[in-house]
Each structure stands twice: as C-alpha cells, then as structure tokens.
Design a protein around this motif. Structure first.
Motif, PDB file in Angstrom:
ATOM      1  N   PHE A 176       6.348  11.182  19.674  1.00 58.65           N
ATOM      2  CA  PHE A 176       5.604  12.392  20.014  1.00 58.65           C
ATOM      3  C   PHE A 176       4.707  12.119  21.208  1.00 58.65           C
ATOM      4  O   PHE A 176       4.020  11.097  21.271  1.00 58.65           O
ATOM      5  CB  PHE A 176       4.748  12.835  18.822  1.00 58.65           C
ATOM      6  CG  PHE A 176       3.915  14.057  19.088  1.00 58.65           C
ATOM      7  CD1 PHE A 176       4.421  15.325  18.822  1.00 58.65           C
ATOM      8  CD2 PHE A 176       2.637  13.952  19.593  1.00 58.65           C
ATOM      9  CE1 PHE A 176       3.654  16.466  19.060  1.00 58.65           C
ATOM     10  CE2 PHE A 176       1.859  15.076  19.841  1.00 58.65           C
ATOM     11  CZ  PHE A 176       2.372  16.340  19.577  1.00 58.65           C
ATOM     12  N   SER A 177       4.712  13.050  22.165  1.00 62.57           N
ATOM     13  CA  SER A 177       3.841  12.940  23.334  1.00 62.57           C
ATOM     14  C   SER A 177       3.161  14.285  23.572  1.00 62.57           C
ATOM     15  O   SER A 177       3.833  15.273  23.892  1.00 62.57           O
ATOM     16  CB  SER A 177       4.641  12.531  24.575  1.00 62.57           C
ATOM     17  OG  SER A 177       3.837  12.655  25.751  1.00 62.57           O
ATOM     18  N   ALA A 178       1.840  14.301  23.411  1.00 61.98           N
ATOM     19  CA  ALA A 178       1.090  15.543  23.667  1.00 61.98           C
ATOM     20  C   ALA A 178       1.216  15.945  25.126  1.00 61.98           C
ATOM     21  O   ALA A 178       1.341  17.125  25.452  1.00 61.98           O
ATOM     22  CB  ALA A 178      -0.376  15.344  23.284  1.00 61.98           C
ATOM     23  N   ALA A 179       1.209  14.955  26.022  1.00 63.30           N
ATOM     24  CA  ALA A 179       1.258  15.244  27.457  1.00 63.30           C
ATOM     25  C   ALA A 179       2.581  15.871  27.866  1.00 63.30           C
ATOM     26  O   ALA A 179       2.627  16.740  28.748  1.00 63.30           O
ATOM     27  CB  ALA A 179       1.021  13.962  28.251  1.00 63.30           C
ATOM     28  N   LEU A 180       3.691  15.455  27.221  1.00 64.57           N
ATOM     29  CA  LEU A 180       5.005  15.979  27.581  1.00 64.57           C
ATOM     30  C   LEU A 180       5.376  17.230  26.797  1.00 64.57           C
ATOM     31  O   LEU A 180       6.333  17.914  27.144  1.00 64.57           O
ATOM     32  CB  LEU A 180       6.069  14.901  27.384  1.00 64.57           C
ATOM     33  CG  LEU A 180       5.968  13.689  28.322  1.00 64.57           C
ATOM     34  CD1 LEU A 180       7.076  12.691  28.030  1.00 64.57           C
ATOM     35  CD2 LEU A 180       6.018  14.119  29.782  1.00 64.57           C
ATOM     36  N   GLY A 181       4.630  17.522  25.722  1.00 60.71           N
ATOM     37  CA  GLY A 181       4.866  18.780  25.021  1.00 60.71           C
ATOM     38  C   GLY A 181       5.478  18.689  23.650  1.00 60.71           C
ATOM     39  O   GLY A 181       5.992  19.673  23.132  1.00 60.71           O
ATOM     40  N   GLY A 182       5.418  17.497  23.017  1.00 57.05           N
ATOM     41  CA  GLY A 182       5.914  17.400  21.649  1.00 57.05           C
ATOM     42  C   GLY A 182       6.838  16.221  21.438  1.00 57.05           C
ATOM     43  O   GLY A 182       6.591  15.115  21.923  1.00 57.05           O
ATOM     44  N   PRO A 194       2.988   7.706  19.699  1.00 59.96           N
ATOM     45  CA  PRO A 194       3.096   7.536  18.246  1.00 59.96           C
ATOM     46  C   PRO A 194       4.493   7.866  17.746  1.00 59.96           C
ATOM     47  O   PRO A 194       5.231   8.641  18.370  1.00 59.96           O
ATOM     48  CB  PRO A 194       2.056   8.533  17.707  1.00 59.96           C
ATOM     49  CG  PRO A 194       1.880   9.540  18.795  1.00 59.96           C
ATOM     50  CD  PRO A 194       2.079   8.796  20.078  1.00 59.96           C
ATOM     51  N   SER A 195       4.845   7.278  16.613  1.00 60.37           N
ATOM     52  CA  SER A 195       6.138   7.522  15.976  1.00 60.37           C
ATOM     53  C   SER A 195       5.896   8.123  14.591  1.00 60.37           C
ATOM     54  O   SER A 195       5.859   7.396  13.584  1.00 60.37           O
ATOM     55  CB  SER A 195       6.942   6.228  15.859  1.00 60.37           C
ATOM     56  OG  SER A 195       7.226   5.690  17.138  1.00 60.37           O
ATOM     57  N   ALA A 226       0.158  14.994  10.689  1.00 61.48           N
ATOM     58  CA  ALA A 226       0.388  16.189  11.501  1.00 61.48           C
ATOM     59  C   ALA A 226      -0.906  16.686  12.120  1.00 61.48           C
ATOM     60  O   ALA A 226      -0.932  17.088  13.286  1.00 61.48           O
ATOM     61  CB  ALA A 226       1.035  17.280  10.647  1.00 61.48           C
ATOM     62  N   ALA A 227      -1.992  16.646  11.356  1.00 60.10           N
ATOM     63  CA  ALA A 227      -3.280  17.127  11.860  1.00 60.10           C
ATOM     64  C   ALA A 227      -3.740  16.325  13.076  1.00 60.10           C
ATOM     65  O   ALA A 227      -4.272  16.879  14.042  1.00 60.10           O
ATOM     66  CB  ALA A 227      -4.338  17.054  10.762  1.00 60.10           C
ATOM     67  N   GLY A 228      -3.526  15.006  13.027  1.00 61.98           N
ATOM     68  CA  GLY A 228      -3.907  14.176  14.166  1.00 61.98           C
ATOM     69  C   GLY A 228      -3.094  14.509  15.409  1.00 61.98           C
ATOM     70  O   GLY A 228      -3.640  14.547  16.523  1.00 61.98           O
ATOM     71  N   LEU A 229      -1.802  14.770  15.241  1.00 57.85           N
ATOM     72  CA  LEU A 229      -0.957  15.124  16.378  1.00 57.85           C
ATOM     73  C   LEU A 229      -1.328  16.490  16.941  1.00 57.85           C
ATOM     74  O   LEU A 229      -1.351  16.686  18.164  1.00 57.85           O
ATOM     75  CB  LEU A 229       0.517  15.102  15.960  1.00 57.85           C
ATOM     76  CG  LEU A 229       1.057  13.748  15.481  1.00 57.85           C
ATOM     77  CD1 LEU A 229       2.495  13.890  15.016  1.00 57.85           C
ATOM     78  CD2 LEU A 229       0.946  12.694  16.585  1.00 57.85           C
ATOM     79  N   GLN A 235      -6.311  19.037  22.396  1.00 59.35           N
ATOM     80  CA  GLN A 235      -7.237  18.428  23.353  1.00 59.35           C
ATOM     81  C   GLN A 235      -6.568  18.245  24.718  1.00 59.35           C
ATOM     82  O   GLN A 235      -7.200  18.489  25.758  1.00 59.35           O
ATOM     83  CB  GLN A 235      -7.725  17.086  22.824  1.00 59.35           C
ATOM     84  CG  GLN A 235      -8.720  16.406  23.770  1.00 59.35           C
ATOM     85  CD  GLN A 235      -9.253  15.104  23.199  1.00 59.35           C
ATOM     86  OE1 GLN A 235      -9.092  14.816  22.017  1.00 59.35           O
ATOM     87  NE2 GLN A 235      -9.896  14.310  24.044  1.00 59.35           N
ATOM     88  N   TRP A 236      -5.321  17.845  24.728  1.00 57.37           N
ATOM     89  CA  TRP A 236      -4.635  17.621  26.005  1.00 57.37           C
ATOM     90  C   TRP A 236      -4.528  18.912  26.808  1.00 57.37           C
ATOM     91  O   TRP A 236      -4.828  18.939  28.008  1.00 57.37           O
ATOM     92  CB  TRP A 236      -3.255  17.023  25.758  1.00 57.37           C
ATOM     93  CG  TRP A 236      -2.470  16.876  27.029  1.00 57.37           C
ATOM     94  CD1 TRP A 236      -1.594  17.768  27.570  1.00 57.37           C
ATOM     95  CD2 TRP A 236      -2.543  15.788  27.964  1.00 57.37           C
ATOM     96  NE1 TRP A 236      -1.093  17.314  28.769  1.00 57.37           N
ATOM     97  CE2 TRP A 236      -1.665  16.095  29.039  1.00 57.37           C
ATOM     98  CE3 TRP A 236      -3.254  14.584  27.982  1.00 57.37           C
ATOM     99  CZ2 TRP A 236      -1.491  15.235  30.108  1.00 57.37           C
ATOM    100  CZ3 TRP A 236      -3.061  13.732  29.063  1.00 57.37           C
ATOM    101  CH2 TRP A 236      -2.195  14.062  30.097  1.00 57.37           C
TER     102      TRP A 236
END
Length: 251
Positions: A176-182, A194-195, A226-229, A235-236
C-alpha cells in the motif's frame, strides 16, 4: 420600503450542518457551517450563549438545520434556525461517536475550505455519515473510515484497493502506498511501503464501496490496520493532519 427591500435582497435560506463553533464576545458565537447550496459558510449567531436564546441547541455541532441568514461584509448573521435532524444530541451522549463526528467535521471543513464545486456532495456525504453514527448503525470507527475514504474520493482522490494504483495491473496486491493512491504491485511498490493483510485490503475496499456485510464482520486487528492506512492516506492528500483523529478510540 427601500430598507425592507434591501434587507430581503441580502437574506437567504440554506440547509446546513454545524461543523464547529467558537465564542465571540460575551454572548455570541461564530458558527462554521457546511451547506447544501452555498458550500462552507461562517456566520454569527447573536446571543446564542444566553439561556434565553431563541436558537436553543439548534446551532450545536452536528445539528442539521434549515437556516435563514443575512449576508454581511465579513461574516453572515443567522436570523432563524429550524432543526431538521438533531444528530448532535445522540452523538454528544456517546464519547466514541462524538470524537468520530469531530474528526469527520474537521475533514469536511478542510476539504470544502477551498473546493466549492464538491461542497454539495460533501454535505450529503457528511449528513449521511452523521445520521448513521447517531443511529448506531455500525461501529463508530468503521463509519469514520468509510466516510474518510468516500470524502476523499468525492474530492477527486479515490483510493484503489484492487488494481495497482500506479500501473493498473489487476490485484490483489500486497503493498500500500498513500502517495501513489492505494494498492501497488511488486514492480511499482516504493521502498518501505507497508504490506497489509489481505483481509485488511478487503475491508478497505468494503468501506469505500459501502459493503457493510463485509465491514461489520471484520476482525479488530484488521480494523486497526485499516485505520492506520486511512489516516496516512488522508494526511498525504490533505497535506496536513486531521488533529481530531488522535482522539478517536480504536477497539
């Protein structure tokens, strides 16, 4: 007649939900509203802190009301308020619901502060989430994470939890990458991503799509992951913290 005509020309009505309030002077409050027709509004409720106020509890956070306002130079003035959905009363009676509603309202305020185009959709999304929260339809933290994902999607940042968010390769994927969109595939995965567990990615997809049968039967460990992701994704894209998220209790 000219005075009455001038007053009428500056008067308008909206359906709006109260996002937050803060004190002004000895008896007034500044109310931050999200309306269905005009987006975000900041207005003054005169005398609302007096026990004799005509507004009563109709301008407390999370209340949905039919409002009449008068346009002002810097702040509008609320002249009438009729309650439509008293969600604030039920929400304030439960600490977990209150902290979740506060985080949702803060997010809605940030998203609509500069984006007037999606304000109507954001209003409907927030009112729907507050209603579900007030009625206790699902666990409060699940309603929050579902709302956050949908609010960002409405603002143009829809997360992907199946196909790779970068190259489109069909999943499921294990990173999962917040910067790339999921979700991201092995080839697109940035270092240190993260995995999450497969069940966590399924939960996130269910929260975004509104598949409550899957979400309600999820395990606490997957809800926490899930909440952390979701928090990192929010935030990103907002480029700032939603401070109220720190107050939300996670089971």
């Amino acid at each position: 007649m000219s005075g009455r005509s001038s007053f009428a020309a500056h008067t308008y009505r909206v359906d709006a939900v109260v996002l937050r309030t803060h004190k002004l002077g000895e008896a007034d409050r500044i109310i931050t509203l999200l309306s269905s027709e005009r987006g975000q509004i900041r207005a003054v409720a005169k005398g609302v802190r007096r026990t004799s106020s005509k507004f009563g509890g109709r301008l407390e956070p999370f209340m949905v009301s039919d409002l009449q306002l008068v346009s002002g130079r810097t702040l509008d003035i609320i002249s009438q308020a009729v309650t439509k959905s008293p969600y604030g009363q039920s929400i304030a009676a439960h600490y977990d619901r209150y902290t979740v509603a506060t985080a949702m309202a803060e997010t809605a305020e940030k998203l609509t502060d500069a984006d007037a185009e999606s304000a109507g959709a954001q209003y409907r999304l927030l009112v729907g989430a507050l209603g579900a929260l007030a009625r206790g339809e699902h666990a409060a933290e699940l309603i929050l994470d579902s709302y956050l994902l949908r609010a960002l999607a409405t603002a143009g940042w829809a997360a992907s939890f199946d196909a790779c968010a970068r190259c489109g390769t069909e999943g499921p994927h294990s990173a999962f990458s917040a910067a790339l969109g999921g979700a991201v595939c092995h080839d697109c995965r940035p270092p240190g991503s993260p995995s999450p567990a497969v069940q966590t990615m399924s939960l996130l997809a269910a929260l975004l799509s509104g598949n409550w049968s899957v979400a309600d039967n999820s395990e606490p460990a997957h809800r926490r992951e899930a909440a952390g992701l979701v928090a990192s994704f929010v935030q990103w894209h907002l480029e700032r913290n939603v401070r109220s998220l720190r107050l939300v209790e996670r089971n």
